[in-house]
Design a protein around this motif. Structure first.
Motif, PDB file in Angstrom:
ATOM      1  N   ASN A 190       0.817  -1.211   0.000  1.00 36.10           N
ATOM      2  CA  ASN A 190       0.000   0.000   0.000  1.00 36.10           C
ATOM      3  C   ASN A 190       0.860   1.274   0.000  1.00 36.10           C
ATOM      4  N   ARG A 211       1.547   3.933  -3.204  1.00 37.35           N
ATOM      5  CA  ARG A 211       1.177   5.350  -3.068  1.00 37.35           C
ATOM      6  C   ARG A 211       2.352   6.262  -3.412  1.00 37.35           C
ATOM      7  N   GLN A 256      -2.236   3.185  -6.393  1.00 38.50           N
ATOM      8  CA  GLN A 256      -2.416   2.601  -5.056  1.00 38.50           C
ATOM      9  C   GLN A 256      -3.731   1.836  -4.981  1.00 38.50           C
ATOM     10  N   ASN A 270      -3.852  -2.180  -4.471  1.00 44.84           N
ATOM     11  CA  ASN A 270      -4.516  -2.730  -3.291  1.00 44.84           C
ATOM     12  C   ASN A 270      -5.622  -3.703  -3.669  1.00 44.84           C
ATOM     13  N   GLN A 281      -0.412  -5.699   5.423  1.00 42.72           N
ATOM     14  CA  GLN A 281      -1.103  -4.776   4.508  1.00 42.72           C
ATOM     15  C   GLN A 281      -2.278  -4.111   5.225  1.00 42.72           C
ATOM     16  N   MET A 284      -2.719  -0.137   5.989  1.00 43.85           N
ATOM     17  CA  MET A 284      -3.849   0.627   5.452  1.00 43.85           C
ATOM     18  C   MET A 284      -4.742   1.212   6.529  1.00 43.85           C
TER      19      MET A 284
END
Length: 386
Positions: free
Chosen positions: A68, A72, A80, A84, A292, A296
């Protein structure tokens, strides 16, 4: 290579080995040893280079617990979002496959002990208990994975020794299926069998004190161990099973049952080996999804635990007896995520890199190898569409 880096290489290897050790005999043995070996080496080479591209993107972007943060920093919000989405689809498919395989195996083992448990009970129990290890952190996973990996390799070695007396060299040249187009269609499953790339961001963060060269060697060593194990296992399966048995391989239980007539020890050793192969793969993939989710959502361990395991468990309950089918779906997603996404990241980073990032690790081969990686990804996608 220090013990921490070695442990990380074994996490890479263990993540790959679970699916492949179960799936490769079922999809490759029918096409003969030589064609299967060449295709496997080609897939391993392409996969390893794609992993090195992801390593380059990770270190140049400053790292992060999961894909992630890296997506980005390199591809913007749009990239992103796409990354994802692909990552969640992939990891959930892989976890579903491992839960299905584990349920099948544990059910058979329990039955031998006189304990009758349903697939649902086996899936739920395996997911909830092994998930606690993931929540304990990467350091715990590393130490436990090292012990499990060496036991797994020992059980594989013992199995190969027991199989040697009935090994037939004549079987190595035997080809049951001459359809090379069907062979190429197995590429996505093979690619999934080397699908360890999802753990790289977590391992880079875990080995934050390592040099770029050490991280590169960690990836290469981790990718070569599964190749050696897969080739040894493919030789053993082709050399010991007849065409009828090869054609009947549909699941984990079938693979174990096909060898049990050799010796009662082989069935037990193979059950230990396949169980540990599934477990180490589950650890690697679940660690990636767990980190992840931490990256996030930034929630506590309990919430992250629930977010990580609820969807794969629900999916596995509705996808009984679909082990190979789920791996096939995962293979297509993995091509997009593990080849094209790192390629896009590296291309963008190299176009606009600063003097500081230029000093960090750059995957070997320059533009020609970027073109190779692009064509490799196209080949894998085409293999599913022909």
């Amino acid at each position: 290579m220090n013990t921490k880096l070695l442990g990380s290489s074994l996490i890479i290897s263990g993540t790959a080995l679970g699916a492949g050790m179960l799936a490769i005999p079922m999809v490759l043995a029918q096409f003969g040893l030589w064609y299967g070996t060449l295709l496997m080496i080609f897939i391993c080479f392409g996969t390893t280079y794609a992993a090195l591209l992801l390593l380059e993107a990770t270190v140049k972007a400053g790292g992060g617990l999961g894909l992630n943060s890296i997506a980005r920093k390199t591809l913007g919000k749009g990239g992103q979002l796409i990354s994802n989405g692909l990552l969640y689809a992939l990891l959930i498919c892989l976890l579903m496959a491992y839960i299905l395989g584990a349920a099948d195996l544990f059910g058979q083992m329990a039955s031998k002990l006189g304990i009758e448990i349903t697939n649902t009970q086996s899936q739920v129990g395996f997911t909830l208990i092994s998930g606690l290890v993931i929540a304990a952190g990467t350091g715990i996973i590393d130490k436990l994975n090292r012990a499990l990996f060496f036991v797994m390799i020992a059980s594989l070695s013992a199995t190969l020794v027991f199989l040697m007396p009935e090994f037939s060299a004549n079987n190595l040249a035997r080809v049951i299926n001459n359809d090379h187009l069907e062979l190429i269609k197995t590429s996505a499953v093979l690619f999934t069998s080397f699908g360890f790339m999802v753990v790289i961001p977590s391992l880079v963060a875990y080995n934050h004190e390592a040099t770029d060269t050490q991280l590169r060697n960690m990836v290469i060593v981790g990718s070569l161990i599964p190749l050696v194990c897969y080739l040894c296992w493919l030789f053993a399966v082709v050399g010991n099973l007849n065409p009828t048995q090869l054609g009947e391989l549909k699941g984990v239980g079938d693979l174990i049952a096909a060898f049990e007539h050799h010796s009662s020890w082989i069935g037990s050793l193979l059950a230990v080996f396949t169980g540990l192969a599934l477990l180490t793969s589950f650890f690697g993939v679940a660690m990636s999804l767990y980190n992840q989710n931490r990256d996030m959502f930034n929630k506590n361990r309990v919430v992250t635990y629930i977010l990580t395991f609820i969807l794969p468990l629900i999916g596995s309950l509705f996808a009984a007896d679909k082990f190979l089918a789920v791996l096939g779906y995962a293979g297509i997603i993995l091509v997009l995520l593990a080849v094209f996404v790192p390629l896009a990241m590296v291309y963008k980073l190299r176009q606009s890199q600063s003097a500081e990032s230029a000093e960090r690790y750059t995957a070997e081969g320059g533009k020609p190898m970027l073109v190779f990686s692009l064509l490799f990804g196209v080949f894998l996608l085409a293999s599913q569409l022909v």
